[in-house]
Scaffold this motif. Structure first.
Motif, mmCIF file in Angstrom:
data_model
loop_
_atom_site.group_PDB
_atom_site.id
_atom_site.type_symbol
_atom_site.label_atom_id
_atom_site.label_comp_id
_atom_site.label_asym_id
_atom_site.label_seq_id
_atom_site.Cartn_x
_atom_site.Cartn_y
_atom_site.Cartn_z
ATOM 1 N N GLY A 135 27.369 22.692 60.776
ATOM 2 C CA GLY A 135 28.073 23.482 59.767
ATOM 3 C C GLY A 135 28.841 24.665 60.313
ATOM 4 N N ILE A 136 28.613 25.020 61.583
ATOM 5 C CA ILE A 136 29.338 26.150 62.177
ATOM 6 C C ILE A 136 30.787 25.769 62.452
ATOM 7 C CG2 ILE A 136 29.517 27.627 64.218
ATOM 8 C CD1 ILE A 136 26.496 27.637 64.384
ATOM 9 N N ARG A 137 30.979 24.555 62.964
ATOM 10 C CA ARG A 137 32.316 24.058 63.272
ATOM 11 C C ARG A 137 32.453 22.656 62.680
ATOM 12 N NH1 ARG A 137 34.893 22.982 69.344
ATOM 13 N NH2 ARG A 137 37.075 23.389 68.777
ATOM 14 N N THR A 138 33.327 22.517 61.688
ATOM 15 C CA THR A 138 33.379 21.259 60.945
ATOM 16 C C THR A 138 34.709 20.519 61.082
ATOM 17 O OG1 THR A 138 34.037 22.488 58.948
ATOM 18 C CG2 THR A 138 31.685 22.050 59.240
ATOM 19 N N SER A 139 35.531 20.921 62.019
ATOM 20 C CA SER A 139 36.820 20.251 62.223
ATOM 21 C C SER A 139 36.640 18.977 63.027
ATOM 22 C CB SER A 139 37.782 21.189 62.961
ATOM 23 O OG SER A 139 37.249 21.539 64.234
ATOM 24 N N SER A 140 37.712 18.247 63.214
ATOM 25 C CA SER A 140 37.730 17.114 64.141
ATOM 26 C C SER A 140 38.822 17.392 65.169
ATOM 27 C CB SER A 140 38.005 15.803 63.410
ATOM 28 O OG SER A 140 39.219 15.871 62.682
ATOM 29 N N GLY A 141 38.676 16.816 66.371
ATOM 30 C CA GLY A 141 39.666 17.129 67.404
ATOM 31 C C GLY A 141 39.575 16.214 68.604
ATOM 32 N N THR A 142 40.438 16.500 69.568
ATOM 33 C CA THR A 142 40.460 15.742 70.814
ATOM 34 C C THR A 142 41.078 16.594 71.908
ATOM 35 O OG1 THR A 142 41.190 13.677 71.854
ATOM 36 C CG2 THR A 142 42.735 14.721 70.356
ATOM 37 N N PHE A 143 40.714 16.324 73.155
ATOM 38 C CA PHE A 143 41.301 17.022 74.293
ATOM 39 C C PHE A 143 42.397 16.151 74.900
ATOM 40 C CE2 PHE A 143 37.352 19.362 73.977
ATOM 41 C CZ PHE A 143 37.713 20.656 74.340
ATOM 42 N N ILE A 144 43.552 16.765 75.159
ATOM 43 C CA ILE A 144 44.684 16.053 75.757
ATOM 44 C C ILE A 144 45.278 16.933 76.856
ATOM 45 C CG2 ILE A 144 46.852 14.843 75.339
ATOM 46 C CD1 ILE A 144 46.253 14.928 72.362
ATOM 47 N N SER A 145 45.382 16.395 78.054
ATOM 48 C CA SER A 145 46.046 17.127 79.138
ATOM 49 C C SER A 145 47.536 16.803 79.120
ATOM 50 C CB SER A 145 45.438 16.749 80.487
ATOM 51 O OG SER A 145 45.717 15.403 80.802
ATOM 52 N N ALA A 146 48.319 17.689 79.662
ATOM 53 C CA ALA A 146 49.774 17.489 79.685
ATOM 54 C C ALA A 146 50.150 16.227 80.456
ATOM 55 C CB ALA A 146 50.463 18.703 80.298
ATOM 56 N N SER A 147 49.346 15.873 81.454
ATOM 57 C CA SER A 147 49.653 14.687 82.257
ATOM 58 C C SER A 147 49.470 13.391 81.466
ATOM 59 C CB SER A 147 48.755 14.658 83.499
ATOM 60 O OG SER A 147 47.383 14.608 83.131
ATOM 61 N N TYR A 180 41.836 20.462 60.589
ATOM 62 C CA TYR A 180 40.928 20.995 59.572
ATOM 63 C C TYR A 180 41.377 20.463 58.216
ATOM 64 C CZ TYR A 180 39.366 24.541 62.989
ATOM 65 O OH TYR A 180 38.864 25.194 64.087
ATOM 66 N N GLU A 181 40.482 19.738 57.551
ATOM 67 C CA GLU A 181 40.768 19.256 56.204
ATOM 68 C C GLU A 181 40.177 20.228 55.192
ATOM 69 O OE1 GLU A 181 40.932 14.595 56.278
ATOM 70 O OE2 GLU A 181 39.156 15.215 57.411
ATOM 71 N N ILE A 182 40.363 19.946 53.908
ATOM 72 C CA ILE A 182 39.911 20.861 52.854
ATOM 73 C C ILE A 182 38.414 21.160 53.006
ATOM 74 C CG2 ILE A 182 39.529 21.110 50.366
ATOM 75 C CD1 ILE A 182 42.132 19.584 49.924
ATOM 76 N N TYR A 186 35.580 27.126 60.906
ATOM 77 C CA TYR A 186 34.882 27.434 62.158
ATOM 78 C C TYR A 186 34.384 28.865 62.012
ATOM 79 C CZ TYR A 186 33.944 27.183 67.224
ATOM 80 O OH TYR A 186 33.338 27.143 68.470
ATOM 81 N N ASP A 187 33.064 29.029 61.941
ATOM 82 C CA ASP A 187 32.499 30.362 61.760
ATOM 83 C C ASP A 187 32.865 31.261 62.943
ATOM 84 O OD1 ASP A 187 31.406 29.401 59.447
ATOM 85 O OD2 ASP A 187 29.366 29.205 60.236
ATOM 86 N N SER A 188 32.756 32.557 62.735
ATOM 87 C CA SER A 188 33.142 33.536 63.756
ATOM 88 C C SER A 188 32.371 33.320 65.054
ATOM 89 C CB SER A 188 32.891 34.952 63.238
ATOM 90 O OG SER A 188 33.707 35.211 62.121
ATOM 91 N N HIS A 189 33.086 33.430 66.175
ATOM 92 C CA HIS A 189 32.507 33.143 67.483
ATOM 93 C C HIS A 189 33.364 33.785 68.567
ATOM 94 C CE1 HIS A 189 35.670 30.202 66.826
ATOM 95 N NE2 HIS A 189 35.787 30.114 68.145
ATOM 96 N N TYR A 190 32.887 33.727 69.788
ATOM 97 C CA TYR A 190 33.652 34.180 70.948
ATOM 98 C C TYR A 190 34.074 32.968 71.771
ATOM 99 C CZ TYR A 190 32.003 38.945 70.037
ATOM 100 O OH TYR A 190 31.754 40.155 69.469
ATOM 101 N N ASP A 191 35.271 33.027 72.338
ATOM 102 C CA ASP A 191 35.705 31.977 73.254
ATOM 103 C C ASP A 191 35.160 32.207 74.656
ATOM 104 O OD1 ASP A 191 37.015 30.611 71.292
ATOM 105 O OD2 ASP A 191 39.034 31.247 71.870
ATOM 106 N N ALA A 192 34.921 33.477 75.003
ATOM 107 C CA ALA A 192 34.329 33.798 76.304
ATOM 108 C C ALA A 192 32.835 33.477 76.267
ATOM 109 C CB ALA A 192 34.551 35.266 76.634
ATOM 110 N N PHE A 193 32.285 33.145 77.429
ATOM 111 C CA PHE A 193 30.872 32.773 77.531
ATOM 112 C C PHE A 193 30.070 33.914 78.147
ATOM 113 C CE2 PHE A 193 33.140 28.657 77.794
ATOM 114 C CZ PHE A 193 32.594 28.053 76.650
ATOM 115 N N ASN A 194 29.163 34.458 77.376
ATOM 116 C CA ASN A 194 28.276 35.505 77.869
ATOM 117 C C ASN A 194 27.189 34.856 78.731
ATOM 118 O OD1 ASN A 194 26.485 37.577 78.315
ATOM 119 N ND2 ASN A 194 26.452 38.284 76.194
#
Length: 294
Positions: A135-147, A180-182, A186-194
């Motif tokens: 429930g913290i992050r409910t989107s769907s996604g994929t990783f794509i490199s430029a190559s 992200y659909e209706i 994504y609940d509040s978070h940090y992108d940096a890793f402590n």
């Protein structure tokens, strides 16, 4: 009355007479005020205040005559590149880049990602599991490199991000394209890793660049609840959509920094994605690290 002469100097007032003198003064001050106001309004328009003057936007020819490219190094650019941006906040350091990508480029990225979407996952802290973080992050996604992108769109965007951030492309992770659909968020978070929470890190995420691939009719804002030190009294609900909110607009970019120059995490960089209320949100995220991503 005739004009008088004294020490070689004519008296202007007595020569013309009072009515003529008065009219001449009026004409003089009218034109002085008219041209003075034009000059003043031109200066104001250049500073960004008042009404826009006719020369607020210079032509390419005029700019090129003034800004002559310097001799550049092997990895530099031979031409002058301008990427407009707006400072949204200094706490956190957040910059907004309007029209960073074209509609066609955004649609191309969505088309590439659409067939490979999967539920988004989280980097887990010590003691966390996939079950207790639901429930913290409910989107769907994929990783794509430029190559992987044969169209060359992601490579073009990646190079432009490198110019905007002044961080080499080799320091960026693959694009994380999200939908992200209706109701999704994504609940509040940090992108940096402590390291105290995630353990030792080979490298650190220092900045994030979000490229909005679609408009969102309602909701879906990127929010910074701790902007300018607000809500940092330990009572903040990490699901609450408050603080500085950036509305997604197709083709626009958002850059924010997660750490300070000394490497410590900027606590005001806490951020999240508000729930989509109406429509659909597509975004391509580029995480940038302090070392090459291998």
């Amino acid at each position: 009355m005739k004009g008088t002469k004294s020490k070689g100097t004519w008296s202007f007032r007595t020569k013309l007479g009072f009515p003529s003198f008065f009219i001449s003064c009026c004409i003089f001050f009218f034109f002085a005020g008219f041209y003075g106001s034009m000059l003043l309004s031109h200066d104001i328009s250049l500073d960004g205040g008042g009404m826009a003057g006719p020369r607020l936007l210079e032509s390419v020819e005029e700019v090129s005559e003034v800004l002559v490219p310097m001799a550049h190094g092997e990895t530099g650019d031979s031409n002058i590149v301008s990427i407009p941006f707006q400072v949204l906040s200094w706490q956190p350091r957040a910059l907004y880049f309007p029209n960073f990508a074209t509609t066609k480029q955004c649609q191309s990225i969505i088309k590439i990602a659409k067939s490979n979407l999967a539920p988004s996952t989280l980097a887990l802290r010590k003691g966390e599991t996939a079950e207790n973080t639901q429930g913290i992050r409910t989107s769907s996604g994929t990783f794509i490199s430029a190559s992987e992108d044969k169209t060359g769109v992601l490579e073009f965007i990646e190079k432009k991000i490198a110019r905007a951030t002044m961080v080499p492309r080799s320091h960026g992770e693959a694009f994380n394209v999200l939908r992200y659909e209706i109701g999704q968020r994504y609940d509040s978070h940090y992108d940096a890793f402590n390291p105290a929470e995630y353990g030792p890190q080979k490298s650190q995420r220092i900045a994030s660049f979000l490229l909005y691939l679609s408009d969102v009719e309602e909701g879906g804002e990127t929010m910074f609840p701790f902007e300018n030190g607000l809500n940092m009294d330990n009572s903040y609900d990490y699901k609450a959509c408050v603080g500085l909110k950036v509305k997604p607009r197709r083709g626009d970019g958002l850059l924010f920094y997660s750490v300070f120059p000394n490497g410590t995490i900027d606590q005001t960089s806490l951020h999240g994605s508000c729930p989509v209320i109406k429509g659909e949100k597509w975004v391509a995220t580029k995480w940038i690290r302090d070392e090459e991503d291998k």
